[in-house]
Design an enzyme around this catalytic site. Structure first.
Site, PDB file in Angstrom:
ATOM      1  N   ILE A 188       0.828  -1.192   0.000  1.00  0.00           N
ATOM      2  CA  ILE A 188       0.000   0.000   0.000  1.00  0.00           C
ATOM      3  C   ILE A 188       0.869   1.252   0.000  1.00  0.00           C
ATOM      4  O   ILE A 188       0.565   2.240  -0.676  1.00  0.00           O
ATOM      5  CB  ILE A 188      -0.946  -0.061   1.214  1.00  0.00           C
ATOM      6  CG1 ILE A 188      -1.965  -1.195   1.001  1.00  0.00           C
ATOM      7  CG2 ILE A 188      -1.637   1.266   1.461  1.00  0.00           C
ATOM      8  CD1 ILE A 188      -2.593  -1.729   2.259  1.00  0.00           C
ATOM      9  N   ASP A 189       1.962   1.230   0.739  1.00  0.00           N
ATOM     10  CA  ASP A 189       2.845   2.384   0.844  1.00  0.00           C
ATOM     11  C   ASP A 189       3.483   2.711  -0.505  1.00  0.00           C
ATOM     12  O   ASP A 189       3.475   3.859  -0.952  1.00  0.00           O
ATOM     13  CB  ASP A 189       3.926   2.086   1.884  1.00  0.00           C
ATOM     14  CG  ASP A 189       4.357   3.322   2.650  1.00  0.00           C
ATOM     15  OD1 ASP A 189       3.733   4.376   2.503  1.00  0.00           O
ATOM     16  OD2 ASP A 189       5.335   3.225   3.417  1.00  0.00           O
ATOM     17  N   ASP A 190       4.060   1.698  -1.158  1.00  0.00           N
ATOM     18  CA  ASP A 190       4.662   1.936  -2.463  1.00  0.00           C
ATOM     19  C   ASP A 190       3.629   2.410  -3.473  1.00  0.00           C
ATOM     20  O   ASP A 190       3.907   3.301  -4.286  1.00  0.00           O
ATOM     21  CB  ASP A 190       5.329   0.652  -2.974  1.00  0.00           C
ATOM     22  CG  ASP A 190       6.732   0.494  -2.438  1.00  0.00           C
ATOM     23  OD1 ASP A 190       7.666   1.006  -3.062  1.00  0.00           O
ATOM     24  OD2 ASP A 190       6.895  -0.125  -1.378  1.00  0.00           O
TER      25      ASP A 190
END
Length: 676
Positions: A409-411
Site C-alpha cells: 500500500i505504501d509503495d
C-alpha cells in the site's frame, strides 16, 4: 465547524473530524515562498549539486536503487545456508568474513544498527560465520566475542531463529525449539493462527519453516561450539515457565502440547501437510527466483524444498540460489555484504518525487523514463492480499524488482504521487494506472479507517504471543506513516472529502501522541511518523492553525538538535525517552523540514537552522554521509540503512523550500541566479 470542499473535492477547512466544536478556524493562506528576505546561503547550490548527483545515479532502464544495509545476520545465514547445502566456496566465504569482521566492535560484539548496543543473536551468528571462515576460537577478536556471549546467557539466550540455524548442524537440539507443525497450512482463514493471520513477511518465513521443523535435519557440524555455552555440560539451563494464567504461559503450554502431538501426528496427514506447504512455496516463487523479494523467506524456502527432495539442479532451486546471489553487494575492498531486500520501486518513486519537487521540468527525460519503468512494474494480478479482499480488483506496486504476490500500500501511494508529478507523452496510460492504484488502495483500508502495509485487517493479537515468534513484528496492523501516505495521495487525487479519506484523517488525529508527534512504523521513528503525517493532513485541507498541526510543530521544534538538524535513535522504539533524540542525520532533518514547511513554518527559525544544517553537511559531490540507520523493518528488532534516503529526502525538503508545496497554490519556479 464542518469542512467544506472546493469544486475538485479537496477539503478547504481546518476541521477536526472527531471534534468539530474544538477545531481552530483556518488560517489565512501563507504568502508565496520568498517571505524571508533572500534565500538562505547555499540552498540553491545545494539543490543543484544534489539534483545532478541523483540524475547521475539513474539506471539506463529508468530506475534508482540504493544499497539496503541491515546487519551481519544476513551474511552469517548466507554462509550457513551454503554450508548446509554443501556449496560454500572459498571466495564467497573470504569476502563475507571480511565484511563481518569489519562490523565487529572493540568489545567483540556486533550490533544491529550503527551505534547501537551489543546484540546477542547477531553476535552468536557472526561468531559462527567467522568460525566457518577459519578464524580460530582463541584469536583475540573471537575470544572477546565468545566471552561476551557466555556472559550474556550463551546460545540458550539467543532468539529462536538463531537456535534453528544452529540446530541444522547439531549445535542445538530440535527438542528445545518451539514446535511449528506443517498442518498449519490446512487452517482456514477464519481460524485463529492460520497462516494469513501473520504478516506477509512472517507468513512466507513460517510456511517453509514448518517443513524444516517437521523433518528436523542435522548436517555434520564442522566444529564444536562449546565455548558459546555458559556451561557446556548443561547447555540448556532450566527456565521458569510463565504463569499459567498469562498469555505467555498459555502459549508455552500449547507448545508443549504440540511437541506431544508430534509423536502421534498421523503420518498421512503430516505428509500431506508438508506436500501442501511445498506447493504453497513453489507457487509463490517470483519470476526472479526469489520469494517475497526478501532474504529470510528465500533461504528457508530453499532449505525446505531441498528437504522435500528438490535437488540443487532443479529449476526452482537454481533460480532461488541465483536470486540470493543477486542480493550480494561486492565492495571495493573485496568485502561482500548481503542485502536483506532490494528497494528499486520505493527508491525510484522517491527519487522522482525529489527531482520534481526540486524543480526538474515534469517532462524531463529522466522523469519520463522513471515513469515508464514504474508503469511497467504495476502488478495486475491478485496476490495473498486477496484472501482478505477477494472481490477487489488488482492494481498496485511492490517494493522490489519482483514481488507480484505482495504489492504494498505504501509503495502504491508513493508511486501514484510520483506519477502525478510527471508529464508523460501517453497521459491515458498514466491515468489508467493511477486509477487502478487508487482503487486498490481504497479497497485495502482496514476496518478502523487506517491502512497497513500489505494486508487489510492483519491485526490478530495471537501470532506475536507464540514462543516461536521472538524475531520481531509478525503482524501488519495499520500505521500512521502508511495511512498518511495514502491520505496524501487521495488529497492530491481530489478525494480528500471521500468518506474513506475522512476516516483515515480521523484515525491519524486520534493517533497523535500527547507531545505532538506520531509513531513511525517503517522509518525511525517519531520524526518519520510526524514528517509523514503533517504534510498529509495539510494536503487534505487541515489548516496549519489546527491544534494537531500546532502540537506537531511544537514537538519538532523542541527536539531540534543544537547543530540545526534532527535525529532519532532506534532506541526510541523501546524507550520513549529517546523520541526525537539522536545524532542529526540528513534524512531525518529532511523529514522534520517537510513537516514544518507544510505547516507554514517556512520563515521560522527552526526551518532556517535545518536548511543550514543540510547545506553545511552536504559534500562537494552533492551527497550526504549517513551511517545511522533511519529505516525500520521491525521496530527495534530489524533496522535498515537505506543508502538513498540520505539523497532523496534532503533534496525533496530543499526543493519544497525553494518552490513551495508540490501541489499547492504557492508552487513557483526557482529564482534566477542573482535574485533574492
Amino acid at each position: 465547524m464542518t469542512a467544506t470542499t472546493d469544486g475538485g473535492g479537496a477539503i478547504t477547512g481546518g476541521a477536526d473530524p472527531r471534534h468539530d466544536s474544538t477545531a481552530a478556524p483556518a488560517a489565512a493562506p501563507a504568502g508565496p515562498p520568498g517571505g524571508r528576505t533572500g534565500l538562505p546561503k547555499g540552498v540553491r547550490e545545494a539543490v543543484d549539486r544534489a539534483t545532478g548527483e541523483l540524475l547521475a545515479r539513474q539506471d539506463p532502464a529508468g530506475w534508482w536503487k540504493g544499497d539496503l544495509q541491515t546487519n551481519v545476520t544476513m551474511d552469517a545465514e548466507d554462509l550457513l545456508l551454503r554450508q548446509f547445502l554443501g556449496i560454500r566456496d572459498e571466495a564467497v566465504t573470504r569476502a563475507a568474513a571480511l565484511f563481518v569482521r569489519g562490523e565487529q566492535r572493540e568489545d567483540g560484539t556486533w550490533a544491529t544498527f550503527h551505534g547501537g548496543p551489543p546484540e546477542l543473536s547477531a553476535t552468536v551468528e557472526a561468531y559462527v560465520a567467522l568460525r566457518l571462515a577459519g578464524d580460530p576460537p582463541d584469536a583475540p577478536h573471537m575470544a572477546r566475542a565468545s566471552a561476551w556471549i557466555r556472559a550474556h546467557g550463551g546460545i540458550a539466550a539467543a532468539r529462536v531463529f538463531t537456535r534453528i540455524w544452529l540446530a541444522l548442524f547439531g549445535w542445538w537440539s530440535w527438542d528445545h525449539l518451539p514446535e511449528l507443525p506443517p498442518e498449519l497450512v490446512f487452517l482456514p482463514p477464519w481460524v485463529p493462527l492460520n497462516i494469513y493471520d501473520f504478516g506477509c513477511w512472517a507468513r512466507q518465513t513460517i510456511v517453509p519453516l514448518t517443513v524444516v521443523s517437521a523433518l528436523r535435519p542435522v548436517r555434520p557440524a564442522p566444529f564444536a561450539l562449546d565455548e558459546l555455552h555458559t556451561d557446556a555440560r548443561d547447555p540448556v539451563p532450566a527456565a521458569t515457565p510463565a504463569p499459567l494464567a498469562s498469555w505467555d504461559g498459555a502459549f508455552q503450554r500449547m507448545d508443549k502440547a504440540l511437541h506431544l502431538y508430534r509423536r502421534v501426528a498421523p503420518r498421512r496427514l503430516r505428509k500431506a501437510a508438508m506436500a501442501a506447504a511445498g506447493r504453497w512455496i513453489v507457487e509463490r516463487q517470483e519470476n526472479d527466483g526469489c520469494w517475497g523479494g526478501i532474504q529470510p523467506p528465500a533461504v528457508y524456502s530453499v532449505i525446505a524444498l531441498h528437504l522435500l527432495g528438490y535437488d540443487l539442479g532443479h529449476p526452482v532451486m537454481r533460480a532461488g540460489l541465483e536470486s540470493l546471489d543477486r542480493f550480494a553487494v561486492w565492495r571495493e575492498d573485496g568485502a561482500r555484504m548481503v542485502e536483506a531486500c532490494q528497494s528499486p520501486v520505493w527508491d525510484t518513486c522517491l527519487a522522482a518525487i525529489a527531482l520534481a519537487d526540486a524543480g526538474l521540468p515534469p517532462d524531463h527525460p529522466a522523469l519520463v523514463k522513471a515513469a515508464d519503468w514504474m508503469l511497467g512494474e504495476e502488478i495486475r494480478r491478485p496476490g495473498d492480499w486477496a484472501v482478505r479482499r477477494p472481490g477487489l480488483a488488482p492494481g498496485g506496486w511492490a517494493f522490489e524488482f519482483h514481488n507480484d504476490n505482495y504489492p504494498d500500500i505504501d509503495d502504491t501511494a508513493e508511486v501514484v504521487l510520483a506519477l502525478r508529478r510527471i508529464r508523460h507523452p501517453q497521459p491515458g496510460k498514466v491515468e489508467a494506472a493511477i486509477a487502478r492504484g487508487v482503487s486498490w488502495n481504497l479497497g485495502m483500508q482496514s476496518k478502523n479507517g487506517a491502512w497497513g502495509a500489505f494486508d487489510a485487517d492483519n491485526t490478530s493479537p495471537f501470532p506475536n504471543r507464540l514462543p516461536f515468534c521472538d524475531f520481531g513484528e509478525v503482524i501488519d496492523p495499520p500505521s500512521a506513516d502508511v495511512t498518511a501516505h495514502v491520505v496524501e495521495m487521495l488529497a492530491v487525487e481530489g478525494r480528500a472529502a471521500d468518506p474513506r479519506a475522512r476516516r483515515g484523517i480521523a484515525w491519524l488525529l486520534a493517533e497523535q501522541e500527547p507531545d505532538g508527534g506520531w509513531f513511525g512504523r517503517w522509518g525511525t521513528n517519531y520524526v518519520y511518523g510526524t514528517g509523514s503525517v503533517v504534510p498529509a493532513l495539510t494536503a487534505a485541507g487541515i489548516a496549519p492553525s489546527h491544534p494537531a498541526v500546532r502540537r506537531a510543530v511544537g514537538w519538532l521544534e523542541s527536539v531540534q538538535n543544537e547543530d540545526g538538524g534532527w535525529g532519532e535513535d532506534q532506541r526510541s522504539y523501546r524507550d520513549r525517552s529517546w523520541a526525537g533524540k539522536g545524532a542529526s542525520t540528513a534524512s531525518q532533518t529532511a523529514w522534520a523540514l517537510m513537516a514544518l514547511l507544510s505547516a507554514g513554518e517556512r520563515d521560522g527559525d527552526a526551518v532556517g537552522r535545518g536548511l543550514a544544517y543540510l547545506v553545511e553537511t552536504q559534500r562537494p559531490d552533492g551527497t550526504w554521509d549517513e551511517p545511522y540507520f533511519t529505516g525500520t523493518g521491525f521496530p527495534w528488532d530489524f533496522s535498515i540503512n537505506y543508502h538513498l534516503y540520505r539523497q532523496v529526502f534532503p533534496l525533496t525538503a530543499l526543493g519544497r523550500y525553494l518552490h513551495g508545496e508540490p501541489f499547492g497554490p504557492q508552487r513557483r519556479s526557482v529564482p534566477a541566479a542573482g535574485e533574492s
